[in-house]
Scaffold this active site. Structure first.
Site, mmCIF file in Angstrom:
data_model
loop_
_atom_site.group_PDB
_atom_site.id
_atom_site.type_symbol
_atom_site.label_atom_id
_atom_site.label_comp_id
_atom_site.label_asym_id
_atom_site.label_seq_id
_atom_site.Cartn_x
_atom_site.Cartn_y
_atom_site.Cartn_z
ATOM 1 N N ASP A 118 1.081 -1.328 0.177
ATOM 2 C CA ASP A 118 0.074 0.176 -0.078
ATOM 3 C C ASP A 118 0.749 1.396 0.209
ATOM 4 O O ASP A 118 1.995 1.260 0.023
ATOM 5 C CB ASP A 118 -0.812 -0.139 1.336
ATOM 6 C CG ASP A 118 -2.190 0.699 0.951
ATOM 7 O OD1 ASP A 118 -2.448 1.416 -0.002
ATOM 8 O OD2 ASP A 118 -3.289 0.452 1.630
ATOM 9 N N ASP B 101 -10.444 3.385 -2.935
ATOM 10 C CA ASP B 101 -11.306 2.241 -2.507
ATOM 11 C C ASP B 101 -12.540 2.216 -3.075
ATOM 12 O O ASP B 101 -13.199 3.349 -3.149
ATOM 13 C CB ASP B 101 -11.183 2.150 -1.194
ATOM 14 C CG ASP B 101 -9.734 2.029 -0.314
ATOM 15 O OD1 ASP B 101 -8.853 1.812 -1.193
ATOM 16 O OD2 ASP B 101 -9.696 1.933 0.678
HETATM 17 C C1 GLA Z 1 -6.024 1.450 1.409
HETATM 18 C C2 GLA Z 1 -6.158 0.289 0.318
HETATM 19 C C3 GLA Z 1 -7.252 -0.597 0.903
HETATM 20 C C4 GLA Z 1 -6.759 -0.980 2.119
HETATM 21 C C5 GLA Z 1 -6.868 -0.231 3.114
HETATM 22 C C6 GLA Z 1 -6.406 -0.563 4.394
HETATM 23 O O1 GLA Z 1 -6.991 2.257 1.429
HETATM 24 O O2 GLA Z 1 -6.407 1.053 -0.675
HETATM 25 O O3 GLA Z 1 -7.473 -1.517 -0.511
HETATM 26 O O4 GLA Z 1 -5.742 -1.819 1.899
HETATM 27 O O5 GLA Z 1 -5.724 0.837 2.428
HETATM 28 O O6 GLA Z 1 -5.935 0.462 5.260
#
Ligand code: GLA
Length: 486
Positions: A136, A201
């Site tokens: 990430d 997301d």
């Molecule tokens: C980011 C990623 C998600 C998830 C969250 C965890 O937002 O894009 O897919 O992994 O972090 O905090």
């Protein structure tokens, strides 16, 4: 293809949840359909290291699962996942801090990223037995780092770990499309297969067991699904082994209707996007499960060329016809997407599919039946998607012969264009070449090995305006390019 803990469990993830989801995946038909990874996302680690810099996890969250194991050892859960015939995935951040509990309950934990510990952490993941790592970008973004630089370092640490343990660690890049990863992620660090997230997301997590006001108000809409699809369309960067990641799936989750589940599945399979299901597998609706395991839909997803679709028509606003070129000559997957709230009858103009005449056969993928070619009108309910496989005869392509790995004088393209690239690669391993065009595109193509004098073929989508192509990296010989104008 697999499952990821984040969308439905956020930071409450623990060994029991993972075991239960892995067992469900192994028993509900998904494993047989090809879903293989069980990925533990954020929340497994709170940033604690011992004096030697090794990651320390909570022993209660990750206990021993059989005799001879120690509490607080991530190898326990990886072994459990493997015992079900599945592969195990884990998660970290390319910066110093991870996303840390965003946006869910609980305090902020710092230092849960791998920066400064790349070699140590990726070796540790591999030694624990993990087969997949999602990396990430919260810490990277906070420190304003360069994604291309940071993820190349991660790729090198992964390759070192793979050499040491002999275990493949699949690399999933997650920087939300913030630094245009479609330009640098394919082939980063010469890795032969990668996925990269192309947007934010799809939804904040919906944890059904946390009955707090925040989670209660989270409901998925068609907007969430369509925005992830739209953000993920970078077809020039996607070919054998390199995939735009439209985000984890929310099939059957709160707010999803059967029509929306079809739209979601249809768009992800026609895009050959990673199918990482983020739903609680124990609560999947029968429709969601049957869509996820629909063999004919998965055959479109798993087509060896792995290309994204081209939008060939929008007969009225919000009614779109997307066509995916497939490996078999004359075959297309066709999605008729209704982004509107009104049911519609769509007239499909077969001319736009690049076939010599009307298709020879039409297959309705959702209902797994042939459709008679009486007329070319298809009805699509509101916010729904019809998925078809069409077989016919390709219009002959324009053929170009390469000279010293350069192809010049490609005739004007009318929009993104499907092409087949023929090559020889006798190196015995996948050759990763940089492909550049005159309008500034630079991406990578992965060319699987070929034997003797055999010719290998990969599918590509050339961006509009491509006139000349050069391939850097001499480990493969480019032979010819067939360009199909639709
Ligand atoms: C980011 C990623 C998600 C998830 C969250 C965890 O937002 O894009 O897919 O992994 O972090 O905090």
């Amino acid at each position: 293809m697999g499952w990821n803990s984040w969308n439905s469990f956020a930071n409450i993830v623990n060994s029991q949840i993972i075991q239960q989801q892995a067992r469900t995946l192994a028993a509900n038909g998904m494993k047989e359909a090809g879903y293989e990874y069980v990925v533990i996302d954020e929340g497994w680690w709170l940033g604690e290291r011992d004096t030697a810099g090794n990651i320390v996890v909570n022993a209660k969250q990750w206990p021993a699962l059989q005799s001879g194991q120690k509490d607080g050892d991530m190898a326990n859960i990886a072994a459990y996942i493997h015992s079900l015939g599945l592969k195990a995935g884990i998660y970290t951040d390319a910066g110093k801090d991870g996303c840390s509990m965003y946006p869910d309950s609980g305090p902020k934990y710092l230092n849960s990223g791998s920066e400064g510990h790349f070699d140590q952490d990726f070796l540790q993941f591999s030694k624990w037995g993990f087969d997949y790592v999602k990396v990430d970008w919260c810490g990277g973004a906070k420190e304003k780092l360069s994604g291309a630089v940071q993820y190349a370092q991660v790729a090198r640490a992964i390759q070192k770990a793979e050499k040491t343990t002999g275990r493949k660690l699949y690399f999933s890049i997650c920087e939300w499309g913030s630094q245009n990863p479609w330009f640098w992620a394919p082939g980063v660090g010469e890795i032969e297969s990668t996925i990269w997230r192309t947007g934010g997301d799809i939804i904040p997590p919906v944890v059904e067991t946390l009955h707090d006001a925040e989670h209660e108000k989270r409901v998925i809409t068609s907007k969430n699904v369509l925005e992830s699809f739209d953000a993920g369309w970078h077809p020039e960067a996607q070919h054998t082994g390199y995939f735009n990641d439209l985000d984890m799936m929310v099939m059957g989750m709160r707010g999803m209707t059967d029509a929306l589940d079809r739209t979601h599945m249809g768009l992800w399979v026609i895009s050959s996007a990673p199918l990482m299901v983020g739903s609680d597998l124990t609560r999947l609706s029968p429709t969601a499960l049957s869509l996820l395991t629909n063999e004919e839909a998965l055959a479109i997803h798993n087509d060896p060329y792995g290309l994204q679709p081209i939008k060939v028509d929008e007969p009225s606003p919000g009614i779109q016809i997307w066509v995916k070129p497939m490996t078999i000559a004359g075959r297309r997957a066709v999605a008729i997407l209704n982004r509107t709230g009104v049911a519609t009858q769509v007239k499909v103009d077969w001319e736009k599919l690049g076939l010599i005449s009307a298709p020879k056969s039409l297959r309705d993928v959702w209902n797994r039946r042939d459709i008679a070619l009486v007329n070319s009108t298809v009805s699509v309910p509101a916010h729904d998607l019809e998925l078809m496989v069409v077989d016919g005869e390709d219009k002959p392509p324009a053929e170009y012969t390469a000279s010293q790995n350069n192809i010049t004088g490609i005739q004007a393209l009318h929009g993104p264009t499907f092409a087949r690239l023929h090559y020889a690669n006798t190196s015995g391993i996948v050759a990763t070449l940089r492909m550049k065009n005159t309008s500034g595109l630079s991406t990578a193509v992965a060319l699987p090995p070929t034997a003797g004098s055999e010719t290998g073929t990969v599918g590509l989508i050339l961006p509009n305006g491509t006139a000349d192509l050069s391939f850097e990296g001499r480990s493969a010989a480019i032979r010819t390019l067939d360009v199909y104008s639709w």
